[in-house]
Design a protein around this motif. Structure first.
Motif, PDB file in Angstrom:
ATOM      1  N   VAL A 191      24.952  40.456  19.361  1.00 38.54           N
ATOM      2  CA  VAL A 191      26.043  41.290  18.731  1.00 38.54           C
ATOM      3  C   VAL A 191      27.262  39.946  18.198  1.00 38.54           C
ATOM      4  N   ARG A 192      27.782  40.608  17.182  1.00 36.87           N
ATOM      5  CA  ARG A 192      28.979  39.765  16.531  1.00 36.87           C
ATOM      6  C   ARG A 192      30.153  39.430  17.375  1.00 36.87           C
ATOM      7  N   PRO A 193      30.854  38.434  17.481  1.00 39.18           N
ATOM      8  CA  PRO A 193      32.141  38.193  18.041  1.00 39.18           C
ATOM      9  C   PRO A 193      33.157  39.335  17.853  1.00 39.18           C
ATOM     10  N   GLY A 194      33.600  39.682  19.135  1.00 40.79           N
ATOM     11  CA  GLY A 194      34.618  40.923  19.239  1.00 40.79           C
ATOM     12  C   GLY A 194      33.718  42.142  19.143  1.00 40.79           C
ATOM     13  N   GLY A 195      32.477  42.110  19.342  1.00 36.18           N
ATOM     14  CA  GLY A 195      31.354  43.291  19.674  1.00 36.18           C
ATOM     15  C   GLY A 195      31.570  43.628  21.155  1.00 36.18           C
ATOM     16  N   SER A 196      30.539  44.647  21.242  1.00 33.41           N
ATOM     17  CA  SER A 196      30.435  45.348  22.638  1.00 33.41           C
ATOM     18  C   SER A 196      28.893  45.527  22.971  1.00 33.41           C
ATOM     19  N   LEU A 197      28.564  45.216  24.260  1.00 33.63           N
ATOM     20  CA  LEU A 197      27.505  45.438  24.925  1.00 33.63           C
ATOM     21  C   LEU A 197      27.524  46.342  26.144  1.00 33.63           C
ATOM     22  N   ARG A 198      26.731  46.969  26.644  1.00 33.31           N
ATOM     23  CA  ARG A 198      26.664  47.725  27.855  1.00 33.31           C
ATOM     24  C   ARG A 198      25.292  47.246  28.668  1.00 33.31           C
ATOM     25  N   LEU A 199      25.513  46.454  29.731  1.00 34.57           N
ATOM     26  CA  LEU A 199      24.180  46.195  30.558  1.00 34.57           C
ATOM     27  C   LEU A 199      24.020  47.184  31.568  1.00 34.57           C
ATOM     28  N   THR A 200      22.868  47.437  32.142  1.00 33.29           N
ATOM     29  CA  THR A 200      22.683  48.451  33.121  1.00 33.29           C
ATOM     30  C   THR A 200      21.647  47.829  34.143  1.00 33.29           C
ATOM     31  N   CYS A 201      21.908  48.127  35.135  1.00 38.17           N
ATOM     32  CA  CYS A 201      20.913  47.543  36.260  1.00 38.17           C
ATOM     33  C   CYS A 201      20.342  48.727  37.162  1.00 38.17           C
ATOM     34  N   ARG A 202      19.084  48.932  37.499  1.00 40.60           N
ATOM     35  CA  ARG A 202      18.414  49.848  38.144  1.00 40.60           C
ATOM     36  C   ARG A 202      17.652  49.073  39.205  1.00 40.60           C
TER      37      ARG A 202
ATOM     38  N   GLY B 291      34.981  42.743  23.573  1.00 36.48           N
ATOM     39  CA  GLY B 291      35.764  41.355  23.017  1.00 36.48           C
ATOM     40  C   GLY B 291      34.838  40.395  23.211  1.00 36.48           C
ATOM     41  N   LEU B 292      33.536  40.679  22.963  1.00 32.36           N
ATOM     42  CA  LEU B 292      32.725  39.582  23.228  1.00 32.36           C
ATOM     43  C   LEU B 292      32.694  38.158  22.421  1.00 32.36           C
ATOM     44  N   LYS B 293      32.900  37.186  23.005  1.00 30.88           N
ATOM     45  CA  LYS B 293      32.789  35.806  22.307  1.00 30.88           C
ATOM     46  C   LYS B 293      31.660  34.988  22.420  1.00 30.88           C
ATOM     47  N   PRO B 294      31.240  34.051  21.582  1.00 34.22           N
ATOM     48  CA  PRO B 294      30.125  33.200  21.704  1.00 34.22           C
ATOM     49  C   PRO B 294      30.016  32.516  22.610  1.00 34.22           C
ATOM     50  N   GLU B 295      31.054  32.266  23.563  1.00 32.48           N
ATOM     51  CA  GLU B 295      31.147  31.559  24.713  1.00 32.48           C
ATOM     52  C   GLU B 295      30.205  32.582  25.989  1.00 32.48           C
TER      53      GLU B 295
ATOM     54  N   GLN C 195      19.152  38.799  27.983  1.00 28.73           N
ATOM     55  CA  GLN C 195      19.664  37.848  27.177  1.00 28.73           C
ATOM     56  C   GLN C 195      20.819  38.476  26.317  1.00 28.73           C
ATOM     57  N   VAL C 196      21.932  38.054  26.188  1.00 25.63           N
ATOM     58  CA  VAL C 196      23.101  38.432  25.519  1.00 25.63           C
ATOM     59  C   VAL C 196      23.573  37.151  24.487  1.00 25.63           C
ATOM     60  N   THR C 197      23.392  37.572  23.397  1.00 21.59           N
ATOM     61  CA  THR C 197      23.798  36.653  22.245  1.00 21.59           C
ATOM     62  C   THR C 197      25.005  37.070  21.501  1.00 21.59           C
ATOM     63  N   VAL C 198      26.161  36.140  21.281  1.00 25.02           N
ATOM     64  CA  VAL C 198      27.190  36.715  20.450  1.00 25.02           C
ATOM     65  C   VAL C 198      27.381  35.480  19.402  1.00 25.02           C
ATOM     66  N   SER C 199      27.022  35.657  18.160  1.00 25.89           N
ATOM     67  CA  SER C 199      26.885  35.123  17.254  1.00 25.89           C
ATOM     68  C   SER C 199      27.275  36.047  15.794  1.00 25.89           C
ATOM     69  N   SER C 200      27.917  35.316  14.866  1.00 24.08           N
ATOM     70  CA  SER C 200      27.932  35.901  13.606  1.00 24.08           C
ATOM     71  C   SER C 200      27.068  35.482  12.642  1.00 24.08           C
TER      72      SER C 200
END
Length: 114
Positions: A12-23, A85-89, A109-114
């Motif tokens: 996802v790009r910086p500033g974007g969103s993701l939703r993780l789920t766990c079962r 509000g995801l950040k590269p860090e 894996q979550v990767t935040v990068s432009s």
């Protein structure tokens, strides 16, 4: 043996969103305290967020407060981590954890990068 299953990671790009789920793998997550951890390369896993068994109390690492939200859906036996509000860090492998049984998933894996 995999006890928990995470999903929802990605790029996802910086500033974007993701939703993780766990079962749970064949069992309900209802009534268990649940946590999300993340691990950066060559670092120890760090606690990101946790939610109590009733879903009434949550805690967050300072680095994600105001951006991440942990929640639970006990009807469908899902614990989620909404990340805005995801950040590269924030780039890391994210793990679901059931601390009372020391159950873990394989991570997503979550990767935040432009």
């Amino acid at each position: 043996q995999v006890q928990l299953m995470e999903s929802g990671g990605g790029l996802v790009r910086p500033g974007g969103s993701l939703r993780l789920t766990c079962r749970g793998a064949g069992f309900s997550l209802r009534s268990w305290r649940m946590r999300w951890y993340r691990q950066f390369p060559e670092k120890e896993r760090e606690l990101v967020a946790e939610i109590d068994s009733a879903g009434t109390a949550t805690n967050y690492d300072d680095s994600v407060k105001g951006r991440f939200t942990i929640s639970r859906d006990d009807i469908n036996s899902i614990v989620s981590l909404q990340m805005d509000g995801l950040k590269p860090e924030d780039t890391a492998i994210y793990y679901c954890n059931l601390p009372q049984r020391d159950y873990w998933g394989r991570g997503t894996q979550v990767t935040v990068s432009s």
